[in-house]
Design an enzyme around this catalytic site. Structure first.
Site, PDB file in Angstrom:
ATOM      1  N   ASN A 264      67.257  64.648  53.743  1.00 50.99           N
ATOM      2  CA  ASN A 264      65.612  65.338  53.345  1.00 50.99           C
ATOM      3  C   ASN A 264      65.111  64.498  54.136  1.00 50.99           C
ATOM      4  OD1 ASN A 264      66.638  67.491  51.375  1.00 50.99           O
ATOM      5  ND2 ASN A 264      65.406  66.382  49.701  1.00 50.99           N
TER       6      ASN A 264
ATOM      7  N   GLY B 184      48.291  64.898  42.753  1.00 48.64           N
ATOM      8  CA  GLY B 184      48.302  63.703  43.764  1.00 48.64           C
ATOM      9  C   GLY B 184      49.614  62.874  44.188  1.00 48.64           C
TER      10      GLY B 184
ATOM     11  N   ALA C 231      59.367  67.671  46.981  1.00 51.32           N
ATOM     12  CA  ALA C 231      58.206  67.264  47.440  1.00 51.32           C
ATOM     13  C   ALA C 231      58.400  65.517  47.885  1.00 51.32           C
ATOM     14  CB  ALA C 231      57.458  67.553  46.802  1.00 51.32           C
TER      15      ALA C 231
ATOM     16  N   ASP D 194      60.595  63.217  48.811  1.00 47.54           N
ATOM     17  CA  ASP D 194      60.593  63.307  50.076  1.00 47.54           C
ATOM     18  C   ASP D 194      59.986  63.903  51.207  1.00 47.54           C
ATOM     19  OD1 ASP D 194      63.479  62.070  49.113  1.00 47.54           O
ATOM     20  OD2 ASP D 194      63.966  64.030  48.371  1.00 47.54           O
TER      21      ASP D 194
HETATM   22  P1  ADP Z   1      59.084  63.738  43.327  1.00 47.29           P
HETATM   23  O1  ADP Z   1      59.030  65.213  44.149  1.00 47.29           O
HETATM   24  O2  ADP Z   1      59.823  62.756  44.253  1.00 47.29           O
HETATM   25  O3  ADP Z   1      59.366  63.801  42.465  1.00 47.29           O
HETATM   26  P2  ADP Z   1      56.380  64.425  43.120  1.00 47.29           P
HETATM   27  O4  ADP Z   1      56.862  65.654  42.500  1.00 47.29           O
HETATM   28  O5  ADP Z   1      55.352  63.015  42.551  1.00 47.29           O
HETATM   29  O6  ADP Z   1      57.861  63.549  43.717  1.00 47.29           O
HETATM   30  O7  ADP Z   1      55.267  65.144  44.342  1.00 47.29           O
HETATM   31  C1  ADP Z   1      55.004  64.100  45.401  1.00 47.29           C
HETATM   32  C2  ADP Z   1      53.831  64.642  46.117  1.00 47.29           C
HETATM   33  O8  ADP Z   1      54.233  66.232  46.423  1.00 47.29           O
HETATM   34  C3  ADP Z   1      52.405  64.425  44.977  1.00 47.29           C
HETATM   35  O9  ADP Z   1      52.456  63.552  45.358  1.00 47.29           O
HETATM   36  C4  ADP Z   1      51.943  65.502  45.916  1.00 47.29           C
HETATM   37  O10 ADP Z   1      50.885  64.982  46.355  1.00 47.29           O
HETATM   38  C5  ADP Z   1      53.077  67.034  46.281  1.00 47.29           C
HETATM   39  N1  ADP Z   1      52.801  67.809  44.934  1.00 47.29           N
HETATM   40  C6  ADP Z   1      53.608  67.752  43.907  1.00 47.29           C
HETATM   41  N2  ADP Z   1      53.351  68.459  43.468  1.00 47.29           N
HETATM   42  C7  ADP Z   1      52.762  69.839  43.730  1.00 47.29           C
HETATM   43  C8  ADP Z   1      51.448  70.977  43.307  1.00 47.29           C
HETATM   44  N3  ADP Z   1      52.130  71.201  42.256  1.00 47.29           N
HETATM   45  N4  ADP Z   1      50.844  71.142  43.961  1.00 47.29           N
HETATM   46  C9  ADP Z   1      50.341  70.519  45.653  1.00 47.29           C
HETATM   47  N5  ADP Z   1      51.364  69.234  45.909  1.00 47.29           N
HETATM   48  C10 ADP Z   1      52.461  68.695  44.769  1.00 47.29           C
END
Ligand code: ADP
Length: 297
Positions: free
Chosen positions: A44, A218, A244, A246
């Site tokens: 990814n 964020g 998200a 990755d």
């Molecule tokens: P992971 O997929 O590793 O759990 P996160 O969920 O923290 O990581 O998401 C990584 C990044 O993707 C966040 O810092 C944000 O910038 C973006 N992101 C995640 N979810 C959303 C959302 N619902 N809306 C907008 N941006 C998002």
């Protein structure tokens, strides 16, 4: 300027079930839809970086099965160099993913071929040495991550580690990491701090630069002796948050490799991640360089 990124990590076939509400233990529910799509945190990140405009090498392993061929074709189709992606006997890695109607997910990863990536193969160090950034995750054996991180450090390459799935990390690995990119759960697992700012401070005692991603809230960046930067997410309707983090880590590394400052790099990474959560799937959801630019225009 094109930047070169080497990813040393996992490749999986994601087996994705879409469901209203994910089942609890002992419960059976009917899903709405099923798809298979190439994934794995390593692949990814490689795809995200390639689509964002980097020259990307993927080091890892797939099985000699149908999934392995599909994974390789998917990477190659987005321009990722797969000449260092080994084919080994047995199955490719799989990830069994449930996505619910709120866009939340739960995942079981079965490593299979990824379990063989426990060190550097001939030629790997040369690829790493010729790169601006080395991207690592924890879906391959720890020895593999440690060997790659050490090679990155020996060759003066920026080493970026996404510590997922959450695990204890000894200091001899972290001492070779330049930038750590955990989500808030992984950050908490590493330092036992629930509050992101406190977790950031604790992590900065172990690595020079850290970005904690906070999902829809964020991300938070800190460096030793530097200011904390808070980057809000872009408000979008999330349908699938599978990759998200990755997408974020891949695009962040490309931006930094191209010489962007940290705020600009965080902005591009957040935009790419925001675009990805609006689409289903992992690899299929990653935006191109042009899509990221258009979103930010
Ligand atoms: P992971 O997929 O590793 O759990 P996160 O969920 O923290 O990581 O998401 C990584 C990044 O993707 C966040 O810092 C944000 O910038 C973006 N992101 C995640 N979810 C959303 C959302 N619902 N809306 C907008 N941006 C998002």
């Amino acid at each position: 300027m094109t930047t070169t990124v080497t990813v040393f990590g996992s490749c999986n076939m994601d087996l994705v079930a879409y469901v209203g509400t994910a089942p609890g233990r002992g419960e059976t529910v009917l899903g709405r839809e099923f798809t298979t799509v190439p994934g794995g945190k390593g692949a990814n990140q490689a795809l995200a970086a390639a689509k964002a405009g980097a020259a990307v090498h993927m080091i890892g392993a797939v099985g000699r099965d149908e999934f392995g061929e599909q994974i390789r074709a998917s990477l190659a189709g987005s321009g990722v160099d797969t000449s260092a992606l080994r084919a080994v006997d047995g199955r490719s890695g799989t990830a069994h993913i449930t996505v619910d109607d709120d866009g939340g997910n739960s995942i079981i990863v079965v490593p299979s071929a990824n379990a063989t990536v426990d060190g550097l193969a001939p030629g790997d160090e040369e690829l790493i040495a010729a790169s601006g950034s080395l991207l690592l995750q924890l879906e391959i054996p720890f020895e593999g991550v440690a060997a790659a991180a050490a090679a990155g450090r020996r060759n003066g390459v920026r080493v970026v580690l996404t510590p997922a799935p959450a695990a204890e990390l000894p200091d001899d690995v972290l001492s070779n990491v330049d930038l750590l990119v955990p989500n808030e759960h992984e950050a908490e697992a590493l330092v036992g701090e629930h509050d992101p700012k406190r977790a950031l401070a604790a992590l900065l005692e172990r690595v020079p630069e850290v970005v904690i991603t906070l999902g829809g809230r964020g991300s938070l960046y800190g460096s030793r002796g530097g200011e904390v930067v808070e980057m809000p997410s872009f408000p979008v309707r999330a349908v699938d948050t599978t990759a998200a983090g990755d997408t974020f880590a891949g695009v962040l590394s490309v931006a930094l490799g191209e010489g962007a400052g940290i705020r600009e790099a965080l902005r591009r990474a957040s935009a790419a991640a925001a675009l990805s959560v609006q689409r289903n799937g992992a690899s299929s959801s990653m935006p191109t360089r042009q899509e990221i630019a258009d979103f930010l225009a």
